[in-house]
Design a protein around this motif. Structure first.
Motif, PDB file in Angstrom:
ATOM      1  N   GLY A 162       0.482  -1.245  -0.166  1.00 22.75           N
ATOM      2  CA  GLY A 162      -0.154   0.064   0.078  1.00 22.75           C
ATOM      3  C   GLY A 162       0.738   1.250  -0.121  1.00 22.75           C
ATOM      4  N   GLY A 163       2.191   0.858   0.086  1.00 24.21           N
ATOM      5  CA  GLY A 163       3.015   2.272   0.236  1.00 24.21           C
ATOM      6  C   GLY A 163       3.567   2.796  -1.199  1.00 24.21           C
ATOM      7  N   SER A 164       4.332   3.643  -1.022  1.00 21.53           N
ATOM      8  CA  SER A 164       4.597   4.317  -2.370  1.00 21.53           C
ATOM      9  C   SER A 164       6.385   4.395  -2.356  1.00 21.53           C
ATOM     10  CB  SER A 164       4.330   5.866  -2.518  1.00 21.53           C
ATOM     11  OG  SER A 164       2.776   5.662  -2.563  1.00 21.53           O
ATOM     12  N   LEU A 165       6.983   4.504  -3.370  1.00 18.15           N
ATOM     13  CA  LEU A 165       8.330   4.634  -3.780  1.00 18.15           C
ATOM     14  C   LEU A 165       8.388   5.483  -5.383  1.00 18.15           C
ATOM     15  CD1 LEU A 165       9.946   1.181  -3.037  1.00 18.15           C
ATOM     16  CD2 LEU A 165      10.160   3.578  -1.650  1.00 18.15           C
ATOM     17  N   ARG A 166       9.329   6.321  -5.110  1.00 19.81           N
ATOM     18  CA  ARG A 166       9.725   6.935  -6.365  1.00 19.81           C
ATOM     19  C   ARG A 166      11.248   6.529  -7.032  1.00 19.81           C
ATOM     20  NH1 ARG A 166      10.776  13.222  -8.034  1.00 19.81           N
ATOM     21  NH2 ARG A 166       9.902  13.250  -9.855  1.00 19.81           N
ATOM     22  N   LEU A 167      11.099   5.935  -8.084  1.00 20.94           N
ATOM     23  CA  LEU A 167      12.672   5.616  -8.523  1.00 20.94           C
ATOM     24  C   LEU A 167      12.885   6.434  -9.622  1.00 20.94           C
ATOM     25  CD1 LEU A 167      11.855   1.725  -9.402  1.00 20.94           C
ATOM     26  CD2 LEU A 167      12.396   2.747  -7.203  1.00 20.94           C
ATOM     27  N   SER A 168      14.256   6.888  -9.720  1.00 21.88           N
ATOM     28  CA  SER A 168      14.840   7.891 -10.557  1.00 21.88           C
ATOM     29  C   SER A 168      15.761   7.080 -11.294  1.00 21.88           C
ATOM     30  CB  SER A 168      15.509   8.713  -9.990  1.00 21.88           C
ATOM     31  OG  SER A 168      14.453   9.656  -9.124  1.00 21.88           O
ATOM     32  N   CYS A 169      16.044   7.275 -12.629  1.00 19.94           N
ATOM     33  CA  CYS A 169      17.136   6.625 -13.478  1.00 19.94           C
ATOM     34  C   CYS A 169      17.796   8.045 -14.253  1.00 19.94           C
ATOM     35  CB  CYS A 169      16.296   5.820 -14.436  1.00 19.94           C
ATOM     36  SG  CYS A 169      17.543   5.245 -15.743  1.00 19.94           S
ATOM     37  N   ALA A 170      18.953   8.164 -13.674  1.00 19.98           N
ATOM     38  CA  ALA A 170      19.779   9.319 -14.178  1.00 19.98           C
ATOM     39  C   ALA A 170      20.691   8.703 -15.522  1.00 19.98           C
ATOM     40  CB  ALA A 170      20.885   9.990 -13.268  1.00 19.98           C
ATOM     41  N   ALA A 171      20.846   9.304 -16.411  1.00 27.09           N
ATOM     42  CA  ALA A 171      21.388   8.991 -17.772  1.00 27.09           C
ATOM     43  C   ALA A 171      22.527   9.839 -18.039  1.00 27.09           C
ATOM     44  CB  ALA A 171      20.366   8.852 -18.747  1.00 27.09           C
ATOM     45  N   SER A 172      23.553   9.260 -18.580  1.00 28.19           N
ATOM     46  CA  SER A 172      24.597  10.309 -19.197  1.00 28.19           C
ATOM     47  C   SER A 172      24.780   9.800 -20.699  1.00 28.19           C
ATOM     48  CB  SER A 172      25.816   9.964 -18.429  1.00 28.19           C
ATOM     49  OG  SER A 172      26.387   8.625 -18.171  1.00 28.19           O
ATOM     50  N   GLY A 173      25.255  10.541 -21.624  1.00 31.81           N
ATOM     51  CA  GLY A 173      25.293  10.188 -22.837  1.00 31.81           C
ATOM     52  C   GLY A 173      24.486  11.185 -23.718  1.00 31.81           C
ATOM     53  N   ARG A 174      24.454  10.902 -25.104  1.00 28.72           N
ATOM     54  CA  ARG A 174      23.838  12.117 -25.941  1.00 28.72           C
ATOM     55  C   ARG A 174      22.496  11.386 -26.191  1.00 28.72           C
ATOM     56  NH1 ARG A 174      28.307  14.793 -29.572  1.00 28.72           N
ATOM     57  NH2 ARG A 174      29.737  15.725 -27.916  1.00 28.72           N
ATOM     58  N   THR A 175      22.156   9.978 -26.037  1.00 31.92           N
ATOM     59  CA  THR A 175      21.008   9.361 -26.598  1.00 31.92           C
ATOM     60  C   THR A 175      19.689   9.694 -25.726  1.00 31.92           C
ATOM     61  OG1 THR A 175      21.468   7.509 -25.409  1.00 31.92           O
ATOM     62  CG2 THR A 175      22.518   7.514 -27.518  1.00 31.92           C
ATOM     63  N   PHE A 176      19.783  10.234 -24.462  1.00 26.13           N
ATOM     64  CA  PHE A 176      18.660  10.158 -23.737  1.00 26.13           C
ATOM     65  C   PHE A 176      17.401  10.882 -24.282  1.00 26.13           C
ATOM     66  CE2 PHE A 176      16.132  12.185 -20.531  1.00 26.13           C
ATOM     67  CZ  PHE A 176      15.612  11.001 -19.440  1.00 26.13           C
ATOM     68  N   ASN A 177      17.894  12.099 -24.858  1.00 21.33           N
ATOM     69  CA  ASN A 177      16.770  13.079 -25.168  1.00 21.33           C
ATOM     70  C   ASN A 177      16.199  12.581 -26.386  1.00 21.33           C
ATOM     71  OD1 ASN A 177      17.150  14.872 -23.035  1.00 21.33           O
ATOM     72  ND2 ASN A 177      18.339  16.493 -24.260  1.00 21.33           N
ATOM     73  N   SER A 178      16.538  11.420 -27.227  1.00 23.18           N
ATOM     74  CA  SER A 178      16.002  11.161 -28.401  1.00 23.18           C
ATOM     75  C   SER A 178      15.630   9.996 -28.373  1.00 23.18           C
ATOM     76  CB  SER A 178      17.065  11.298 -29.461  1.00 23.18           C
ATOM     77  OG  SER A 178      18.063  10.340 -29.243  1.00 23.18           O
ATOM     78  N   ALA A 179      15.443   9.012 -27.302  1.00 22.53           N
ATOM     79  CA  ALA A 179      15.223   7.828 -27.231  1.00 22.53           C
ATOM     80  C   ALA A 179      14.101   7.519 -26.188  1.00 22.53           C
ATOM     81  CB  ALA A 179      16.492   6.950 -26.579  1.00 22.53           C
ATOM     82  N   THR A 180      13.146   6.626 -26.501  1.00 23.26           N
ATOM     83  CA  THR A 180      12.199   6.091 -25.551  1.00 23.26           C
ATOM     84  C   THR A 180      12.945   5.406 -24.311  1.00 23.26           C
ATOM     85  OG1 THR A 180      10.440   5.547 -26.980  1.00 23.26           O
ATOM     86  CG2 THR A 180      10.599   4.369 -25.250  1.00 23.26           C
ATOM     87  N   MET A 181      12.408   5.689 -23.106  1.00 26.65           N
ATOM     88  CA  MET A 181      12.893   5.075 -21.992  1.00 26.65           C
ATOM     89  C   MET A 181      12.059   4.155 -21.394  1.00 26.65           C
ATOM     90  SD  MET A 181      16.160   6.155 -21.545  1.00 26.65           S
ATOM     91  CE  MET A 181      16.481   5.774 -20.019  1.00 26.65           C
ATOM     92  N   GLY A 182      12.535   2.951 -20.760  1.00 26.47           N
ATOM     93  CA  GLY A 182      11.696   1.970 -20.174  1.00 26.47           C
ATOM     94  C   GLY A 182      12.150   1.727 -18.845  1.00 26.47           C
ATOM     95  N   TRP A 183      11.105   1.206 -18.060  1.00 29.55           N
ATOM     96  CA  TRP A 183      11.335   0.694 -16.726  1.00 29.55           C
ATOM     97  C   TRP A 183      10.888  -0.692 -17.058  1.00 29.55           C
ATOM     98  CZ3 TRP A 183      13.924   2.295 -12.734  1.00 29.55           C
ATOM     99  CH2 TRP A 183      14.096   3.729 -12.581  1.00 29.55           C
ATOM    100  N   PHE A 184      11.806  -1.721 -16.457  1.00 31.36           N
ATOM    101  CA  PHE A 184      11.275  -3.161 -16.433  1.00 31.36           C
ATOM    102  C   PHE A 184      11.815  -3.686 -15.072  1.00 31.36           C
ATOM    103  CE2 PHE A 184      12.112  -2.207 -20.575  1.00 31.36           C
ATOM    104  CZ  PHE A 184      11.632  -3.151 -21.579  1.00 31.36           C
ATOM    105  N   ARG A 185      11.436  -4.945 -14.688  1.00 32.41           N
ATOM    106  CA  ARG A 185      11.741  -5.606 -13.421  1.00 32.41           C
ATOM    107  C   ARG A 185      11.888  -7.090 -13.426  1.00 32.41           C
ATOM    108  NH1 ARG A 185       5.728  -4.679 -10.663  1.00 32.41           N
ATOM    109  NH2 ARG A 185       4.662  -6.300 -11.664  1.00 32.41           N
TER     110      ARG A 185
END
Length: 125
Positions: A15-38
């Motif tokens: 029932g609780g909450s968490l906020r995950l972050s993913c920090a990216a380096s490189g030039r591809t981030f702004n032009s790429a779809t980003m996904g979360w997997f588990r």
């Protein structure tokens, strides 16, 4: 090279909450779809959510729809996953990744190329 670093995982009660972050380096981030997997122990890595480069397209797995929210801040090279109403079945290592194929959102693991090391999310009952 592209490097992704996840953070924000931890132990939370159902029932609780968490906020995950993913920090990216490189030039591809702004032009790429980003996904979360588990990936839970003994199970295949599964798609959770993805967001297009412009954030105009978003897709969620049925298992998290209505509970999780993906967002991104291209200026900070960061993608987020807000997880609410967590369930024990959400327990897994959560990974962020960059999509390598096409312009539209993909949900298959093999359509993503760069991966972070993961952050553990544990939801107790």
């Amino acid at each position: 090279q592209v490097q992704l670093v996840e953070s924000g995982g931890g132990l939370v009660q159902a029932g609780g909450s968490l906020r995950l972050s993913c920090a990216a380096s490189g030039r591809t981030f702004n032009s790429a779809t980003m996904g979360w997997f588990r990936q839970a122990p003994g199970k295949e890595r599964e798609f959770v959510a993805a967001i297009s480069s412009s954030a105009r397209s978003i897709y969620y797995a049925d298992s998290v729809k209505g509970r999780f929210t993906i967002s991104r801040d291209n200026g900070k090279n960061t993608v987020y996953l807000q997880m609410n109403s967590l369930k024990p079945d959400d327990t897994a290592v959560y990974y962020c990744a960059t999509q390598s194929t096409g312009l539209r959102i993909a949900t298959r693991v093999d359509h993503y190329d760069y991966w972070g090391q993961g952050t553990q999310v544990t939801v107790s009952s």
